[in-house]
Design a protein around this motif. Structure first.
Motif, PDB file in Angstrom:
ATOM      1  N   LYS A   3      -1.489   2.222  10.557  1.00 38.29           N
ATOM      2  CA  LYS A   3      -1.768   0.907   9.988  1.00 38.29           C
ATOM      3  C   LYS A   3      -2.486   1.008   8.646  1.00 38.29           C
ATOM      4  O   LYS A   3      -2.207   0.265   7.713  1.00 38.29           O
ATOM      5  CB  LYS A   3      -2.597   0.088  10.965  1.00 38.29           C
ATOM      6  N   LYS A   7      -0.440  -0.583   4.408  1.00 39.17           N
ATOM      7  CA  LYS A   7      -0.773  -1.498   3.321  1.00 39.17           C
ATOM      8  C   LYS A   7      -0.535  -0.879   1.952  1.00 39.17           C
ATOM      9  O   LYS A   7      -0.576  -1.566   0.939  1.00 39.17           O
ATOM     10  CB  LYS A   7      -2.216  -1.987   3.454  1.00 39.17           C
ATOM     11  N   TYR A   8      -0.265   0.418   1.906  1.00 38.25           N
ATOM     12  CA  TYR A   8      -0.018   1.101   0.635  1.00 38.25           C
ATOM     13  C   TYR A   8       1.459   1.345   0.366  1.00 38.25           C
ATOM     14  O   TYR A   8       1.829   1.855  -0.680  1.00 38.25           O
ATOM     15  CB  TYR A   8      -0.755   2.439   0.594  1.00 38.25           C
ATOM     16  N   GLU A  10       5.342  -0.302   0.280  1.00 35.79           N
ATOM     17  CA  GLU A  10       6.066  -1.568   0.186  1.00 35.79           C
ATOM     18  C   GLU A  10       7.563  -1.308   0.271  1.00 35.79           C
ATOM     19  O   GLU A  10       8.070  -0.364  -0.334  1.00 35.79           O
ATOM     20  CB  GLU A  10       5.724  -2.222  -1.157  1.00 35.79           C
TER      21      GLU A  10
END
Length: 83
Positions: A3, A7-8, A10
């Motif tokens: 997780k 977030k890094y 895309e």
């Protein structure tokens, strides 16, 4: 994918045709993986991409070297599949 790392990374069909990239950039994750396999370190990647936070580079290197690119790509295809 952990997780903290998600977030890094895309995945957007409008950015490089949906190729996984470092979030907010057009730098493919595969490129980072290949550079690390060629012997790049956190320091040399930082020189190559000075605008990236060292923490992001460290997370990517750690994950990709542990899981390998094949596992990363397989995971991304699984997550992208309709259920």
């Amino acid at each position: 994918m952990p997780k903290a790392l998600s977030k890094y990374i895309e995945i957007n069909p409008k950015i490089l045709g949906g190729t996984p990239v470092i979030a907010g950039t057009r730098i493919p994750i595969e490129r980072v993986f290949n550079l690390v396999r060629q012997g790049y370190t956190t320091k040399t990647l930082r020189q190559e991409y000075p605008h990236l936070e060292p923490k992001i580079i460290q997370y990517l290197i750690a994950y990709l070297m542990e899981a390998g690119l094949d596992a990363f790509e397989k995971n991304q295809k699984t997550q992208a599949s309709p259920r």
